[in-house]
Write an enzyme that holds these catalytic residues in place. Structure first.
Site: not given
Ligand code: SF4
Length: 339
Positions: A104, A115, A211
């Site tokens: 990963c 997020c 999602l």
């Molecule tokens: Fe975190 Fe959202 Fe960035 Fe993914 S896209 S690393 S969940 S802040």
């Protein structure tokens, strides 16, 4: 500062050799040592003459850096921490599973997508990784020669760092380099629409979309990206492509108690995704500080899974891996990462 050789394509390595007045075959030898034989030191490159190495070393570094920290889980998962600049670290997680070893990988220093349930997102964005930083995660770990798959699900939004992602994938899939099939690589995104279209048009790797909630207003409350690129548009775009063959699309759905785990959510998700040929992965949420939600109870996850399966959508609950080392490096890659 010297230029890194790691991250250069075979053609660019030939050009690098030429810039030191060396023949093209030296560039080809470099590509083979770096990407096929996975040599991380000049000493191991035994068929390149001392004089050629000296000329190359005047201008170039190989570009490797050893992990700055390691945490091992009792289930065999290993988390590696890499220094990527002053006080900046990213992590890669090696997940063994029967005959597979999946890495990963992180793509950015932090993330600007914000997020709410993600520690990486809370810390903000501190820059992009270059292709060398990305490939170093594959090559400077003891399992370098044994990796079978890669998921770009670590820190950062891979499609927000498109050029480095594209370059890393081209080296991973080039027969003169790693020689991996694109089927061994999955790129995760929260739906950066313009970059997603470009990716779908030009790449053959699998795609995984984070999602988490089928309702626009609820998703927006946790995922600011919903404002710029609404999920509906992302799904409509995906429906333009064929996922019945080699390339697959999957959806990551982290389960929060009382936020997205109801029958209403499952039904909305079924309506949203049908008739797309896809898979939904339900992910257990691991609590983070100051975030009021808990993981949905197992029974709710089972009910949710069964409801999707009964409506023809392949849905699985992803096994949690490496739970005992989630915070061991002082960082949590959050719900976007393979946990
Ligand atoms: Fe975190 Fe959202 Fe960035 Fe993914 S896209 S690393 S969940 S802040």
């Amino acid at each position: 500062m010297k230029t890194k050789l790691l991250g250069k394509t075979p053609e660019e390595l030939v050009a690098a050799a030429a810039s030191c007045s060396l023949k093209p075959f030296v560039g080809r030898q470099l590509a083979e040592w770096l990407y096929v034989k996975k040599a991380t030191s000049w000493e191991r490159m035994t068929n390149i003459s001392k004089e050629s190495k000296a000329r190359l070393q005047e201008k170039f570094d190989l570009g490797f850096s050893e992990p700055a920290g390691v945490a091992r889980s009792s289930d065999g998962t290993v988390k590696y921490l890499f220094s990527v600049g002053e006080g900046e670290y990213v992590e890669a997680v090696m997940i063994p599973d029967e005959d597979r070893k999946t890495l990963c990988v992180s793509s950015q220093k932090g993330c600007r997508m914000g997020c709410r349930f993600c520690m990486t997102g809370r810390g903000g964005w501190h820059g992009n990784l270059d292709a060398a930083d990305i490939l170093n995660q594959f090559l400077s770990i003891p399992e370098a020669g044994d990796l079978t798959n890669a998921v770009f699900m670590g820190m950062g939004e891979p499609l927000d760092n498109y050029d480095s992602l594209e370059r890393a994938i081209s080296i991973l899939t080039d027969e003169k380099c790693f020689g991996w099939s694109p089927k061994r690589i999955t790129v995760s995104t929260i739906g950066v629409l313009p970059a997603l279209r470009r990716f779908l048009d030009t790449q053959r790797c699998h795609i995984a979309v984070s999602l988490h909630n089928p309702f626009p207003d609820e998703r927006l409350a946790f995922m600011p990206v919903q404002k710029a690129w609404p999920l509906r548009d992302v799904i409509d775009l995906l429906k333009e492509y064929d996922f019945s063959g080699q390339r697959r699309v999957s959806f990551e759905y982290t389960m929060f108690a009382g936020w997205n785990d109801s029958k209403r959510h499952a039904d909305a998700l079924i309506r949203l995704l049908s008739p797309l040929e896809c898979r939904v992965n339900l992910i257990r949420f691991h609590k983070i500080p100051d975030f009021p939600y808990e993981c949905a109870p197992d029974i709710r996850m089972e009910e949710f899974k069964n409801r999707l399966n009964n409506h023809g959508i392949v849905c699985t609950i992803r096994a949690s891996r490496g739970e005992d080392i989630l915070a061991a490096c002082g960082m949590l890659a959050g719900a976007h990462s393979q946990q």
